[in-house]
Scaffold this active site. Structure first.
Site, PDB file in Angstrom:
ATOM      1  N   GLN A  87      40.540  26.678  46.632  1.00 40.02           N
ATOM      2  CA  GLN A  87      40.952  28.075  46.677  1.00 40.02           C
ATOM      3  C   GLN A  87      41.201  28.568  48.094  1.00 40.02           C
ATOM      4  OE1 GLN A  87      37.803  30.109  44.567  1.00 40.02           O
ATOM      5  NE2 GLN A  87      38.150  28.938  42.695  1.00 40.02           N
ATOM      6  N   HIS A 152      35.648  30.071  46.288  1.00 39.39           N
ATOM      7  CA  HIS A 152      35.132  31.423  46.523  1.00 39.39           C
ATOM      8  C   HIS A 152      35.185  31.857  47.995  1.00 39.39           C
ATOM      9  CE1 HIS A 152      32.507  30.843  42.644  1.00 39.39           C
ATOM     10  NE2 HIS A 152      33.801  30.642  42.436  1.00 39.39           N
ATOM     11  N   GLU A 244      34.009  41.878  37.414  1.00 36.15           N
ATOM     12  CA  GLU A 244      33.556  43.246  37.649  1.00 36.15           C
ATOM     13  C   GLU A 244      34.540  44.074  38.467  1.00 36.15           C
ATOM     14  OE1 GLU A 244      28.761  42.175  37.810  1.00 36.15           O
ATOM     15  OE2 GLU A 244      29.750  43.022  39.583  1.00 36.15           O
ATOM     16  N   TYR A 254      25.025  44.294  44.827  1.00 36.87           N
ATOM     17  CA  TYR A 254      25.741  44.238  43.555  1.00 36.87           C
ATOM     18  C   TYR A 254      25.253  43.121  42.631  1.00 36.87           C
ATOM     19  CZ  TYR A 254      28.293  48.099  45.289  1.00 36.87           C
ATOM     20  OH  TYR A 254      28.594  49.368  45.743  1.00 36.87           O
TER      21      TYR A 254
END
Length: 376
Positions: A87, A152, A244, A254
């Site tokens: 990624q 990520h 989310e 979070y």
């Protein structure tokens, strides 16, 4: 790299495709829309932003920055080495509001690090009026040691007030690191445009904490945007379920990976459940996951009925999610053959909705078929 030619509308000073066939008609809650290709032939596009005078910058994951202007797309030289793996790669691009004076642009990318791994970094460069070489290229931020995982990285850039930047950083596949303030993993950062740390950041006086952190406990935020009230929002990937939408608060935790509305891909439970004291709840979540990427709040747009709403791209299910109301909830899925793996979405200076399809390798522009935003 082959040239990708475009032309400009003589009436609206916006870019329309020279090739690629007629615009698609799409029925939506706000009436019929036209989706027109702006530039095609892109190779794994990731982010885009608008230049004054009708130009646009587009990043390609392999490490190419394209300037689309005056009827053609040309690559710009001067970028550092990019870790194009998994990624990772060349990711977001931001053209700040004072570009006409500063000529500065900002990008996020996966930076190779000493141990053979990579981490999210931010660079600043000057884009000259003429020529194709970036100038004064500087890495102004690099996350604490990343890893060799290709997962990520985040990573969106949002311009904040007082010469600040908000930067989203994924937890790099190390879930527990998102709760570790000594690392940048899984956080929203707030830095100055020179890479400095603003003195009113929440953890600047906390022993062992990374002073750039604004909020933490995030998994992989690939969408971020300011609303009309100047509030920062992020859209982030959960695991299996639990993507989310979060309203970002200073020093907010979070919850990842302690709380989540999803499960591991194996189906196993994540953490301690869906809520815990001291951890902030999402405003909205998707289950099943849509793999959100790119985010914008519409304001004075070509679709007045949608003003104030948020648009978020879906990589997994090939649509643009429209969220509306207080609290935000998904109210519509804008879906067409052109919305394959929507990597980024934004509102153009012309008020139109622009989005990148990773599958098509195309930047598209969407406007109402009649009324405001009509192509002519």
């Amino acid at each position: 790299m082959r040239d990708r030619f475009i032309t400009f509308s003589s009436t609206l000073s916006v870019m329309l495709a020279l090739a690629g066939g007629p615009a698609l008609a799409l029925e939506t809650s706000a009436g019929e829309m036209r989706i027109t290709p702006v530039v095609d032939g892109l190779e794994m596009p990731w982010g885009f932003d608008f230049l004054p005078g009708g130009g646009v910058l587009i990043t390609e994951k392999a490490g190419v920055l394209l300037r689309v202007k005056d009827g053609r797309a040309e690559p710009l030289s001067g970028l550092p080495e990019v870790a194009d793996s998994g990624q990772g790669g060349l990711l977001d691009v931001l053209v700040p509001e004072d570009f006409a004076q500063s000529r500065e642009v900002f990008m996020t990318y996966a930076k190779p690090q000493e141990d053979g791994g990579a981490g999210t970094a931010v660079l600043r460069a000057v884009l000259p009026e003429t020529g194709t070489a970036l100038q004064d290229v500087q890495v102004i931020f690099e996350m604490t040691q990343g890893n060799s995982s290709g997962r990520h990285f985040g990573s969106r850039l949002v311009e904040g007030p007082d010469d600040t930047l908000f930067v989203t950083v994924g937890e790099r596949g190390e879930a527990a690191a998102a709760q570790d303030l000594s690392r940048h993993n899984g956080s929203v950062l707030r830095i100055g445009r020179d890479g400095s740390v603003p003195q009113d950041n929440p953890f600047i006086g906390t022993a062992g904490a990374q002073a750039a952190i604004w909020s933490f406990g995030h998994r992989n935020p690939q969408g971020a945007a300011m609303d009309a009230e100047g509030r920062l929002w992020v859209a982030e990937h959960g695991a299996k379920g639990g993507d989310e939408v979060n309203l970002i608060e200073r020093a907010g935790n979070y919850g990842w990976p302690v709380i989540s509305y999803g499960t591991h891909y194996s189906g196993a439970k994540i953490g301690e459940g869906t809520e815990k004291p001291g951890m902030t709840q999402p405003v909205f979540y998707w289950d099943p996951s849509i793999a959100p990427s790119g985010m914008v709040f519409l304001e004075d747009s070509a679709v007045p009925a949608w003003d104030g709403d948020a648009l978020v791209g879906s990589l997994k299910f090939d649509f643009i999610s429209r969220l509306s109301g207080a609290p935000l909830r998904e109210v519509e899925r804008i879906e067409a053959p052109e919305t394959g793996r929507v990597r980024d979405v934004d509102q153009g200076p012309d008020g139109a909705i622009w989005f990148l399809s990773e599958i098509d390798g195309t930047l598209y522009r969407m406007t109402p078929k009649t009324g405001a935003g009509e192509d002519g």
